[in-house]
Scaffold this motif. Structure first.
Motif, PDB file in Angstrom:
ATOM      1  N   TYR A   1       0.842  -1.197   0.000  1.00  0.00           N
ATOM      2  CA  TYR A   1       0.000   0.000   0.000  1.00  0.00           C
ATOM      3  C   TYR A   1       0.876   1.245   0.000  1.00  0.00           C
ATOM      4  O   TYR A   1       1.918   1.292   0.647  1.00  0.00           O
ATOM      5  N   ASP A   2       0.430   2.271  -0.715  1.00  0.00           N
ATOM      6  CA  ASP A   2       1.332   3.375  -1.042  1.00  0.00           C
ATOM      7  C   ASP A   2       1.663   4.305   0.117  1.00  0.00           C
ATOM      8  O   ASP A   2       2.584   5.122   0.001  1.00  0.00           O
ATOM      9  N   SER A   3       0.997   4.188   1.247  1.00  0.00           N
ATOM     10  CA  SER A   3       1.321   5.091   2.365  1.00  0.00           C
ATOM     11  C   SER A   3       2.480   4.579   3.218  1.00  0.00           C
ATOM     12  O   SER A   3       3.087   5.351   3.960  1.00  0.00           O
ATOM     13  N   TYR A   4       2.800   3.299   3.134  1.00  0.00           N
ATOM     14  CA  TYR A   4       3.777   2.726   4.065  1.00  0.00           C
ATOM     15  C   TYR A   4       5.124   3.429   3.983  1.00  0.00           C
ATOM     16  O   TYR A   4       5.701   3.850   4.997  1.00  0.00           O
ATOM     17  N   VAL A   5       5.664   3.515   2.780  1.00  0.00           N
ATOM     18  CA  VAL A   5       7.021   4.049   2.611  1.00  0.00           C
ATOM     19  C   VAL A   5       7.109   5.522   3.007  1.00  0.00           C
ATOM     20  O   VAL A   5       8.000   5.909   3.777  1.00  0.00           O
ATOM     21  N   PRO A   6       6.194   6.409   2.532  1.00  0.00           N
ATOM     22  CA  PRO A   6       6.266   7.803   2.977  1.00  0.00           C
ATOM     23  C   PRO A   6       6.132   7.957   4.489  1.00  0.00           C
ATOM     24  O   PRO A   6       6.770   8.830   5.096  1.00  0.00           O
ATOM     25  N   ASN A   7       5.324   7.117   5.119  1.00  0.00           N
ATOM     26  CA  ASN A   7       5.177   7.177   6.572  1.00  0.00           C
ATOM     27  C   ASN A   7       6.507   6.906   7.268  1.00  0.00           C
ATOM     28  O   ASN A   7       6.898   7.606   8.214  1.00  0.00           O
ATOM     29  N   ILE A   8       7.208   5.884   6.809  1.00  0.00           N
ATOM     30  CA  ILE A   8       8.506   5.539   7.399  1.00  0.00           C
ATOM     31  C   ILE A   8       9.497   6.679   7.180  1.00  0.00           C
ATOM     32  O   ILE A   8      10.250   7.061   8.089  1.00  0.00           O
ATOM     33  N   GLU A   9       9.485   7.255   5.990  1.00  0.00           N
ATOM     34  CA  GLU A   9      10.408   8.344   5.687  1.00  0.00           C
ATOM     35  C   GLU A   9      10.117   9.580   6.533  1.00  0.00           C
ATOM     36  O   GLU A   9      11.039  10.274   6.973  1.00  0.00           O
ATOM     37  N   LEU A  10       8.838   9.855   6.780  1.00  0.00           N
ATOM     38  CA  LEU A  10       8.489  10.998   7.637  1.00  0.00           C
ATOM     39  C   LEU A  10       9.034  10.811   9.053  1.00  0.00           C
ATOM     40  O   LEU A  10       9.360  11.784   9.732  1.00  0.00           O
ATOM     41  N   ALA A  11       9.112   9.566   9.498  1.00  0.00           N
ATOM     42  CA  ALA A  11       9.632   9.288  10.834  1.00  0.00           C
ATOM     43  C   ALA A  11      11.158   9.275  10.869  1.00  0.00           C
ATOM     44  O   ALA A  11      11.747   9.120  11.942  1.00  0.00           O
ATOM     45  N   GLY A  12      11.796   9.409   9.715  1.00  0.00           N
ATOM     46  CA  GLY A  12      13.247   9.352   9.661  1.00  0.00           C
ATOM     47  C   GLY A  12      13.787   7.944   9.605  1.00  0.00           C
ATOM     48  O   GLY A  12      14.994   7.729   9.784  1.00  0.00           O
ATOM     49  N   GLY A  13      12.901   6.980   9.377  1.00  0.00           N
ATOM     50  CA  GLY A  13      13.328   5.584   9.313  1.00  0.00           C
ATOM     51  C   GLY A  13      13.891   5.215   7.956  1.00  0.00           C
ATOM     52  O   GLY A  13      13.727   5.931   6.969  1.00  0.00           O
ATOM     53  N   LYS A  14      14.546   4.077   7.911  1.00  0.00           N
ATOM     54  CA  LYS A  14      15.088   3.539   6.666  1.00  0.00           C
ATOM     55  C   LYS A  14      14.182   2.415   6.184  1.00  0.00           C
ATOM     56  O   LYS A  14      13.924   1.454   6.919  1.00  0.00           O
ATOM     57  N   VAL A  15      13.693   2.540   4.963  1.00  0.00           N
ATOM     58  CA  VAL A  15      12.813   1.530   4.381  1.00  0.00           C
ATOM     59  C   VAL A  15      13.647   0.355   3.874  1.00  0.00           C
ATOM     60  O   VAL A  15      14.616   0.537   3.129  1.00  0.00           O
ATOM     61  N   VAL A  16      13.276  -0.843   4.298  1.00  0.00           N
ATOM     62  CA  VAL A  16      13.911  -2.065   3.809  1.00  0.00           C
ATOM     63  C   VAL A  16      12.848  -2.845   3.050  1.00  0.00           C
ATOM     64  O   VAL A  16      11.884  -3.337   3.638  1.00  0.00           O
ATOM     65  N   ARG A  17      13.029  -2.957   1.752  1.00  0.00           N
ATOM     66  CA  ARG A  17      12.009  -3.575   0.890  1.00  0.00           C
ATOM     67  C   ARG A  17      12.322  -5.054   0.689  1.00  0.00           C
ATOM     68  O   ARG A  17      13.428  -5.404   0.245  1.00  0.00           O
ATOM     69  N   VAL A  18      11.363  -5.895   1.005  1.00  0.00           N
ATOM     70  CA  VAL A  18      11.488  -7.332   0.759  1.00  0.00           C
ATOM     71  C   VAL A  18      10.342  -7.737  -0.157  1.00  0.00           C
ATOM     72  O   VAL A  18       9.166  -7.558   0.204  1.00  0.00           O
ATOM     73  N   PRO A  19      10.637  -8.250  -1.342  1.00  0.00           N
ATOM     74  CA  PRO A  19       9.542  -8.602  -2.249  1.00  0.00           C
ATOM     75  C   PRO A  19       8.816  -9.867  -1.813  1.00  0.00           C
ATOM     76  O   PRO A  19       9.446 -10.825  -1.333  1.00  0.00           O
ATOM     77  N   LEU A  20       7.509  -9.848  -1.954  1.00  0.00           N
ATOM     78  CA  LEU A  20       6.750 -11.093  -1.924  1.00  0.00           C
ATOM     79  C   LEU A  20       7.108 -11.885  -3.173  1.00  0.00           C
ATOM     80  O   LEU A  20       7.595 -11.323  -4.161  1.00  0.00           O
ATOM     81  N   VAL A  21       6.869 -13.182  -3.168  1.00  0.00           N
ATOM     82  CA  VAL A  21       7.256 -14.014  -4.307  1.00  0.00           C
ATOM     83  C   VAL A  21       6.474 -13.564  -5.538  1.00  0.00           C
ATOM     84  O   VAL A  21       5.232 -13.565  -5.524  1.00  0.00           O
ATOM     85  N   PRO A  22       7.141 -13.146  -6.604  1.00  0.00           N
ATOM     86  CA  PRO A  22       6.414 -12.697  -7.800  1.00  0.00           C
ATOM     87  C   PRO A  22       5.486 -13.776  -8.327  1.00  0.00           C
ATOM     88  O   PRO A  22       5.820 -14.968  -8.339  1.00  0.00           O
ATOM     89  N   GLY A  23       4.314 -13.367  -8.734  1.00  0.00           N
ATOM     90  CA  GLY A  23       3.341 -14.312  -9.284  1.00  0.00           C
ATOM     91  C   GLY A  23       2.381 -14.846  -8.245  1.00  0.00           C
ATOM     92  O   GLY A  23       1.165 -14.723  -8.384  1.00  0.00           O
TER      93      GLY A  23
END
Length: 393
Positions: free
Chosen positions: A129-151
């Motif tokens: 969902y598109d709010s997760y990353v901006p929320n973390i950035e507003l808090a000064g956090g570092k986003v760590v992206r882990v993909p779900l299995v494609p498909g």
């Protein structure tokens, strides 16, 4: 000598330099512009139960028009506590462990601001969902992206485990999952419980589609698993459950120490939430039938929509939950199937008259897998009109 003072707006350094208008706003505006059937943005085009509207009117007429308590109307928190115990076996104190929020999006932001400090790492599972990353950035956090299995969009627990470091503060999960419709099962939740047990990682569990799980499955709330419930902010949405997305009312259930920190932020970003709506929702929750029957209601719409799509060249992906259906476009008999997902959705809206959302919009790197998302939270006639147009493909 007089000198004219020139008005000047100071330049800003953006807190969110990468953020523009959301894809949902863009596609809804385009759908309105060209008269397309809007299956893009996730909201119903039908009304809620008139009984619920009447309950709001009664609450207003009864004088419930001033500030409620900061954590929420007691009756609504008590109703949520009863529901959490009845459905998920979780005993929670409505006074210290449940907070009413201005929708789930505010709940997610507030949870992140409450616990994430500058430099903390927060894991998100993409597509998300598109709010997760901006929320973390507003808090000064570092986003760590882990993909779900494609498909399949299944959780990759080895990848999640590899992403956890001593700086990991929280993990965000979402089941039933927007945008894919994938549902985590009990084994998934137990694996997560085991994975997090030796850590101090907090869990933010976005469960806004909890009552939209199909084919006889049960929603596996974090509330069902003691090791998860003890470290989790569990987020629910009345807007999704009762077809009132514009009311923007949700709840957060969390252990008392987490709730105390959550409320410190909550009281200074919204303070409290619409009073008559809270009283109405509390009264309406006395009957559990509307949320207990919601899966059957939406499964009928899912089945209607999937049966129609099965007559086209779209490739149907599993739709286990939510009110979204994802499809592959690679087999369509039009040259536009080779366009990037975003451009395909623009073309589909303008030329075919049906708005969809590209799955690439839910990835930080725009990962394109020739998949788009439709919303089937629509009147049957709306879905049939869309299917008639899509049949051309």
């Amino acid at each position: 000598m007089d000198t004219a003072t020139q008005a000047r707006t100071p330049e800003l350094t953006s807190r969110l330099p990468q953020v523009g208008t959301t894809i949902f706003t863009v596609m809804s505006a385009l759908a309105a512009e060209v008269g397309a059937v809007n299956l893009g943005q996730g909201f119903p085009d039908f009304d809620c139960d008139p009984t619920l509207v009447d309950a709001v009117t009664r609450a207003m007429q009864a004088g419930h028009n001033q500030y409620p308590p900061m954590p929420g109307v007691p009756a609504l928190r008590q109703a949520m506590a009863a529901k959490m115990q009845a459905l998920y076996g979780l005993r929670c104190d409505p006074n210290t462990e449940i907070t009413v929020t201005a929708g789930a999006t505010q709940a997610i932001l507030t949870a992140i601001l409450a616990v994430v400090h500058p430099g903390d790492e927060v894991i998100v599972l993409e597509p998300c969902y598109d709010s997760y990353v901006p929320n973390i950035e507003l808090a000064g956090g570092k986003v760590v992206r882990v993909p779900l299995v494609p498909g399949s969009f299944r959780p990759d627990f080895d990848a999640i485990a590899a992403a956890i470091t001593p700086r990991t503060r929280a993990l965000l999960i979402n089941s039933p999952h927007n945008p894919s419709g994938q549902v985590w099962n009990a084994e998934d939740m137990r694996r997560l419980e085991e994975l997090l047990a030796p850590t101090d990682v907090l869990l933010i569990s976005d469960e806004v589609y909890e009552h939209m799980v199909y084919d006889g499955q049960q929603h596996q709330s974090a509330a069902r698993f003691p090791g998860l419930a003890a470290r989790a902010f569990i987020i629910s949405s009345f807007g999704k459950t009762y077809h009132v997305t514009g009311w923007k009312v949700g709840t957060v259930v969390a252990p008392a120490p987490l709730t105390a920190e959550f409320r410190k932020v909550h009281q200074f970003n919204v303070f409290t939430v619409n009073t008559p709506m809270q009283h109405a929702l509390a009264a309406y929750m006395a009957d559990p039938a509307p949320y207990l029957q919601l899966s059957d209601f939406y499964q009928r719409k899912r089945d209607l929509f999937r049966e129609g799509l099965a007559q086209t060249r779209f490739r149907l992906l599993p739709g286990q939950g939510t009110y979204f259906q994802c499809v592959g476009i690679e087999n369509l008999a039009v040259a536009e199937r080779d366009l990037p997902e975003g451009e395909f959705c623009q073309w589909l809206t303008r030329e075919i008259g049906v708005a969809a959302i590209p799955l690439s919009a839910f990835y930080g790197n725009g990962f394109d897998q020739k998949v788009v998302r439709f919303c089937f939270a629509k009147k049957d006639e709306t879905l049939k009109a869309a299917l008639e147009r899509l049949a051309r493909l």
